[in-house]
Write an enzyme that holds these catalytic residues in place. Structure first.
Site, PDB file in Angstrom:
ATOM      1  NE  ARG A   1       0.775  16.301 -12.797  1.00  0.00           N
ATOM      2  CZ  ARG A   1       1.615  15.329 -12.289  1.00  0.00           C
ATOM      3  NH1 ARG A   1       0.421  16.137 -10.685  1.00  0.00           N
ATOM      4  NH2 ARG A   1       1.738  15.422 -13.091  1.00  0.00           N
TER       5      ARG A   1
ATOM      6  CG  HIS B   1       5.714  10.437 -24.953  1.00  0.00           C
ATOM      7  ND1 HIS B   1       4.234  10.358 -24.900  1.00  0.00           N
ATOM      8  CD2 HIS B   1       5.620  11.757 -24.529  1.00  0.00           C
ATOM      9  CE1 HIS B   1       3.317  11.242 -23.815  1.00  0.00           C
ATOM     10  NE2 HIS B   1       4.770  12.029 -23.342  1.00  0.00           N
TER      11      HIS B   1
ATOM     12  NE  ARG C   1      -4.197  -2.062   1.838  1.00  0.00           N
ATOM     13  CZ  ARG C   1      -3.724  -3.426   2.947  1.00  0.00           C
ATOM     14  NH1 ARG C   1      -3.089  -3.307   3.057  1.00  0.00           N
ATOM     15  NH2 ARG C   1      -4.458  -3.663   2.296  1.00  0.00           N
TER      16      ARG C   1
ATOM     17  CG  HIS D   1      -1.772  10.178 -24.923  1.00  0.00           C
ATOM     18  ND1 HIS D   1      -2.128  10.768 -23.689  1.00  0.00           N
ATOM     19  CD2 HIS D   1      -0.133  10.282 -24.821  1.00  0.00           C
ATOM     20  CE1 HIS D   1      -1.190  10.882 -22.798  1.00  0.00           C
ATOM     21  NE2 HIS D   1      -0.375  10.890 -23.475  1.00  0.00           N
TER      22      HIS D   1
ATOM     23  CD  GLU E   1      -4.002  16.344 -15.411  1.00  0.00           C
ATOM     24  OE1 GLU E   1      -2.991  15.941 -15.527  1.00  0.00           O
ATOM     25  OE2 GLU E   1      -5.171  16.038 -17.384  1.00  0.00           O
TER      26      GLU E   1
ATOM     27  CE  LYS F   1       4.621  17.296 -14.386  1.00  0.00           C
ATOM     28  NZ  LYS F   1       4.669  15.837 -14.820  1.00  0.00           N
TER      29      LYS F   1
ATOM     30  CG  HIS G   1       0.647  15.270 -23.510  1.00  0.00           C
ATOM     31  ND1 HIS G   1       1.620  15.989 -24.058  1.00  0.00           N
ATOM     32  CD2 HIS G   1       1.508  14.082 -22.802  1.00  0.00           C
ATOM     33  CE1 HIS G   1       2.285  16.124 -23.690  1.00  0.00           C
ATOM     34  NE2 HIS G   1       2.989  15.051 -23.029  1.00  0.00           N
TER      35      HIS G   1
ATOM     36  CE  LYS H   1      -1.419  13.422 -14.821  1.00  0.00           C
ATOM     37  NZ  LYS H   1      -1.153  14.083 -16.140  1.00  0.00           N
TER      38      LYS H   1
ATOM     39  CD  GLU I   1       6.849  15.997 -22.972  1.00  0.00           C
ATOM     40  OE1 GLU I   1       5.821  16.899 -22.704  1.00  0.00           O
ATOM     41  OE2 GLU I   1       5.786  15.252 -22.914  1.00  0.00           O
TER      42      GLU I   1
ATOM     43  CG  ASN J   1      -2.169  16.397 -20.207  1.00  0.00           C
ATOM     44  OD1 ASN J   1      -1.754  15.464 -20.054  1.00  0.00           O
ATOM     45  ND2 ASN J   1      -3.257  16.545 -18.934  1.00  0.00           N
TER      46      ASN J   1
END
Ligand code: NAD
Ligand code: GLY
Length: 370
Positions: free
Chosen positions: A248, A272, A128, A259, A244, A234, A255, A150, A192, A252
């Protein structure tokens, strides 16, 4: 911002998240120097996770950066985006359990964003939640994926669809590792870096336009500043909106389109950052169709993306419906609304709550393919 204002090459920043705050250390020669890793270990048990490409380059050096009393295990995973799966994460849990590691163990992610995302997710779930440290070795992971917590894996139906927010204890960026990075991977990382300029910092964008050649020549001061400024931008966004709910999402930019390209082409066939570069240009074009960006500003965006060595065209054979079907799966979407990050101007991005469908359709049909 000028080069004379750029700081020395050894820098530390902080991601401000209350009692989960953590430092980002940036510099040359961090790997292998025990000063940097030791303070962030939760206990004696340490599992270093890396991959087959990075292990021969940096595993030995990293091992020297651990204190003698540490009980160190290593796991070398296969390389590549296609390995960013639950099956690979399971191998990390197997290694931890076989070693009998408890809640005070620390995972160290040595590699690019694929390793960082998987190790972070493994750490988030093991018993956990246990400690982990990011030691990113690609430009993309140094300026983006190692910061902000993330973590996760890909699903055949969508990128990064299974994961968790789980912050590292520290991010250790040794800029020397970039010397072995293939040029295409470096360019992918620059996508990026450019993204931060486009969404938040017009001055940084102008600096990047002027210093792109220095960056691609790995000039230490330029590199240190590009990484520091990216990490700072960032870190500020993550501190303001860790999970997010708002700002945030601006990270993206490009993206949603990117993606879709990655998933359509098969993970790993487009880098990417390459997909994000094309995606940012698509976002700029759509912003222009909305009357926000001028044609000159779109040209400027295209020019800086090209100067980073990135493609400007979408993959041939990828139709508008191929884009849309993947984009509808995007995590930013709310109910049936397709949300997109667009540019109000260069240096200022906004989240557009419901994509302007006729304009988007037209863009997807007309955007150049190669
Ligand atoms: P990557 O991890 O696949 O690394 C790229 C290639 O470079 C790999 O072959 C790797 O083995 C190799 N490599 C790594 N370091 C090297 C070095 N120093 N010298 C030589 N080769 C080296 O890819 P990436 O671009 O680092 O990361 C992309 C991943 O990051 C994607 O899965 C993306 O979804 C994820 N990502 C996550 C976040 C986040 O916030 N978590 C943000 C952006 C991207
Ligand atoms: N790369 C997007 C984010 O970290 O939020």
């Amino acid at each position: 911002m000028t080069m004379s204002e750029t700081p020395s090459t050894q820098r530390s920043l902080q991601v401000a998240l209350g009692d989960r705050s953590y430092p980002i250390h940036i510099g040359s020669g961090l790997l292998g120097d025990p000063t940097w890793l030791s303070p962030y270990l939760a206990g004696r048990q340490v599992l270093i996770v890396t991959n087959e490409a990075v292990a021969p380059l940096y595993l030995e050096r990293l091992r020297h950066g651990l204190p003698n009393e540490a009980e160190v295990r290593e796991l070398v995973l296969p390389d590549g985006e296609a390995t960013k799966t639950l099956a690979c994460v399971s191998r990390i849990w197997d290694a931890l359990l076989e070693a009998g590691f408890n809640r005070r163990c620390t995972l160290v992610a040595l590699g690019g964003g694929v390793i960082g995302d998987m190790v972070g997710f493994a750490a988030a779930c093991y018993q956990r939640g246990v400690a982990f440290i990011q030691v990113p070795t690609t430009l993309l992971s140094q300026v983006d994926s190692s910061v902000g917590g993330k973590t996760g894996v890909n699903h055949p139906l969508g990128k990064n669809m299974v994961g968790a927010f789980w912050q590292p204890r520290a991010v250790l960026i040794d800029t020397d590792t970039l010397k072995t990075l293939p040029a295409a991977e470096f360019s992918a990382g620059l996508a990026e870096v450019i993204k931060y300029g486009l969404i938040r910092d017009a001055k940084f964008l102008a600096w990047l336009e002027a210093e792109m050649a220095a960056l691609r020549n790995l000039e230490p001061e330029a590199l240190a500043w590009a990484i520091e400024r990216s990490c700072q931008l960032k870190a500020d966004i993550v501190a303001a909106d860790e999970t997010e709910q708002g700002v945030r999402a601006l990270l993206n930019l490009g993206h949603t389109f990117g993606h879709a390209i990655e998933a359509h082409q098969g993970y790993g066939n487009w880098l990417h950052g390459e997909a994000v570069g094309v995606g940012m240009l698509m976002a700029a074009e759509l912003s222009c169709r909305l009357g926000w960006l001028s044609a000159d500003e779109v040209e400027r965006s295209a020019a800086i993306i090209a100067s980073a060595g990135l493609p400007l065209k979408a993959p041939v054979g990828m139709g508008a419906e191929d884009f849309l079907s993947r984009m509808r799966l995007d995590k930013k979407n709310v109910d049936d609304r397709l949300r997109l990050v667009l540019l109000e101007t260069l240096g200022k991005a906004v989240v557009y709550d419901e994509a302007p469908m006729p304009l988007l359709q037209e863009l997807l049909e007309r955007f150049p393919r190669s």
